[in-house]
Structure formats: structure tokens, C-alpha cells
Motif scaffolding. Sequence first.
Motif, PDB file in Angstrom:
ATOM      1  N   TRP A  61       0.847  -1.183   0.000  1.00 37.57           N
ATOM      2  CA  TRP A  61       0.000   0.000   0.000  1.00 37.57           C
ATOM      3  C   TRP A  61       0.882   1.231   0.000  1.00 37.57           C
ATOM      4  O   TRP A  61       1.912   1.259   0.688  1.00 37.57           O
ATOM      5  CB  TRP A  61      -0.884   0.046   1.254  1.00 37.57           C
ATOM      6  CG  TRP A  61      -1.943  -0.983   1.317  1.00 37.57           C
ATOM      7  CD1 TRP A  61      -3.254  -0.837   0.969  1.00 37.57           C
ATOM      8  CD2 TRP A  61      -1.830  -2.332   1.779  1.00 37.57           C
ATOM      9  NE1 TRP A  61      -3.950  -1.998   1.172  1.00 37.57           N
ATOM     10  CE2 TRP A  61      -3.093  -2.948   1.673  1.00 37.57           C
ATOM     11  CE3 TRP A  61      -0.763  -3.102   2.257  1.00 37.57           C
ATOM     12  CZ2 TRP A  61      -3.320  -4.264   2.039  1.00 37.57           C
ATOM     13  CZ3 TRP A  61      -0.997  -4.421   2.614  1.00 37.57           C
ATOM     14  CH2 TRP A  61      -2.265  -4.989   2.504  1.00 37.57           C
ATOM     15  N   HIS A  62       0.485   2.265  -0.740  1.00 34.46           N
ATOM     16  CA  HIS A  62       1.180   3.540  -0.625  1.00 34.46           C
ATOM     17  C   HIS A  62       0.908   4.076   0.780  1.00 34.46           C
ATOM     18  O   HIS A  62      -0.250   4.073   1.242  1.00 34.46           O
ATOM     19  CB  HIS A  62       0.662   4.554  -1.653  1.00 34.46           C
ATOM     20  CG  HIS A  62       1.113   4.276  -3.033  1.00 34.46           C
ATOM     21  ND1 HIS A  62       0.236   4.040  -4.061  1.00 34.46           N
ATOM     22  CD2 HIS A  62       2.354   4.200  -3.568  1.00 34.46           C
ATOM     23  CE1 HIS A  62       0.911   3.834  -5.167  1.00 34.46           C
ATOM     24  NE2 HIS A  62       2.198   3.912  -4.895  1.00 34.46           N
ATOM     25  N   GLU A  63       1.937   4.510   1.457  1.00 34.53           N
ATOM     26  CA  GLU A  63       1.762   5.035   2.810  1.00 34.53           C
ATOM     27  C   GLU A  63       0.806   6.229   2.796  1.00 34.53           C
ATOM     28  O   GLU A  63      -0.009   6.369   3.713  1.00 34.53           O
ATOM     29  CB  GLU A  63       3.104   5.426   3.415  1.00 34.53           C
ATOM     30  CG  GLU A  63       2.989   5.815   4.880  1.00 34.53           C
ATOM     31  CD  GLU A  63       4.326   6.009   5.545  1.00 34.53           C
ATOM     32  OE1 GLU A  63       4.447   5.631   6.728  1.00 34.53           O
ATOM     33  OE2 GLU A  63       5.257   6.537   4.890  1.00 34.53           O
ATOM     34  N   SER A  64       0.851   7.038   1.760  1.00 33.97           N
ATOM     35  CA  SER A  64      -0.050   8.193   1.673  1.00 33.97           C
ATOM     36  C   SER A  64      -1.515   7.752   1.599  1.00 33.97           C
ATOM     37  O   SER A  64      -2.394   8.405   2.172  1.00 33.97           O
ATOM     38  CB  SER A  64       0.303   9.065   0.476  1.00 33.97           C
ATOM     39  OG  SER A  64       0.203   8.329  -0.730  1.00 33.97           O
ATOM     40  N   THR A  65      -1.795   6.634   0.940  1.00 34.13           N
ATOM     41  CA  THR A  65      -3.158   6.102   0.866  1.00 34.13           C
ATOM     42  C   THR A  65      -3.629   5.661   2.246  1.00 34.13           C
ATOM     43  O   THR A  65      -4.762   5.945   2.644  1.00 34.13           O
ATOM     44  CB  THR A  65      -3.217   4.910  -0.115  1.00 34.13           C
ATOM     45  OG1 THR A  65      -2.803   5.363  -1.400  1.00 34.13           O
ATOM     46  CG2 THR A  65      -4.609   4.320  -0.189  1.00 34.13           C
ATOM     47  N   ILE A  66      -2.757   4.989   2.982  1.00 31.21           N
ATOM     48  CA  ILE A  66      -3.100   4.531   4.331  1.00 31.21           C
ATOM     49  C   ILE A  66      -3.288   5.728   5.260  1.00 31.21           C
ATOM     50  O   ILE A  66      -4.234   5.768   6.055  1.00 31.21           O
ATOM     51  CB  ILE A  66      -2.031   3.552   4.873  1.00 31.21           C
ATOM     52  CG1 ILE A  66      -2.004   2.277   4.026  1.00 31.21           C
ATOM     53  CG2 ILE A  66      -2.269   3.244   6.343  1.00 31.21           C
ATOM     54  CD1 ILE A  66      -3.318   1.499   3.998  1.00 31.21           C
ATOM     55  N   ASP A  67      -2.422   6.737   5.149  1.00 27.86           N
ATOM     56  CA  ASP A  67      -2.557   7.926   5.987  1.00 27.86           C
ATOM     57  C   ASP A  67      -3.885   8.645   5.727  1.00 27.86           C
ATOM     58  O   ASP A  67      -4.560   9.072   6.666  1.00 27.86           O
ATOM     59  CB  ASP A  67      -1.380   8.883   5.768  1.00 27.86           C
ATOM     60  CG  ASP A  67      -0.071   8.346   6.319  1.00 27.86           C
ATOM     61  OD1 ASP A  67      -0.103   7.429   7.180  1.00 27.86           O
ATOM     62  OD2 ASP A  67       0.989   8.838   5.891  1.00 27.86           O
ATOM     63  N   SER A  68      -4.283   8.750   4.467  1.00 29.86           N
ATOM     64  CA  SER A  68      -5.574   9.359   4.119  1.00 29.86           C
ATOM     65  C   SER A  68      -6.730   8.535   4.669  1.00 29.86           C
ATOM     66  O   SER A  68      -7.705   9.082   5.194  1.00 29.86           O
ATOM     67  CB  SER A  68      -5.722   9.493   2.604  1.00 29.86           C
ATOM     68  OG  SER A  68      -4.795  10.385   2.097  1.00 29.86           O
TER      69      SER A  68
END
Length: 65
Positions: free
Chosen positions: A46-53
Motif C-alpha cells: 500500500w502507498h503510505e499516503s493512501t493509508i494515511d488518508s
Amino acid sequence: MNTNQVILRPKDLSKKLGISLTTIWRWRKNKSLPEPIYFTEKTIGWHESTIDSWLSDKMLTASQK
């Protein structure tokens, strides 16, 4: 695409979220997690930015209840 994006493999994601790998797989099956990206048929992340969002959205939803 940003070439500096961090990719979280399942083990990294479980550490970030403080949950077990079993929970990661259960949440994937239940569609509780964002869809992963596939590198090969058996390799995902997973892109970390996707998980953070996704986490931000979950916290916002929880605070509105």
C-alpha cells in the motif's frame, strides 16, 4: 507519480496500525482496507499516503459520531 512514495508491505502495515497480520488479511477480505497495489500475483503493498488518508477519514468519521 511521486517516485519517493513509501510502499508498506503487509508486515509494515501491521506495525504501523498496531494490528496483527491476520487482521490485515481479514480487513482486506471484508474490504475494510484500501485496495493494495500488486507487484506480482502474490506480492502486494500500500502507498503510505493512501493509508494515511484512510486513517484520517476513519478518525474524522469517528469524531463525528
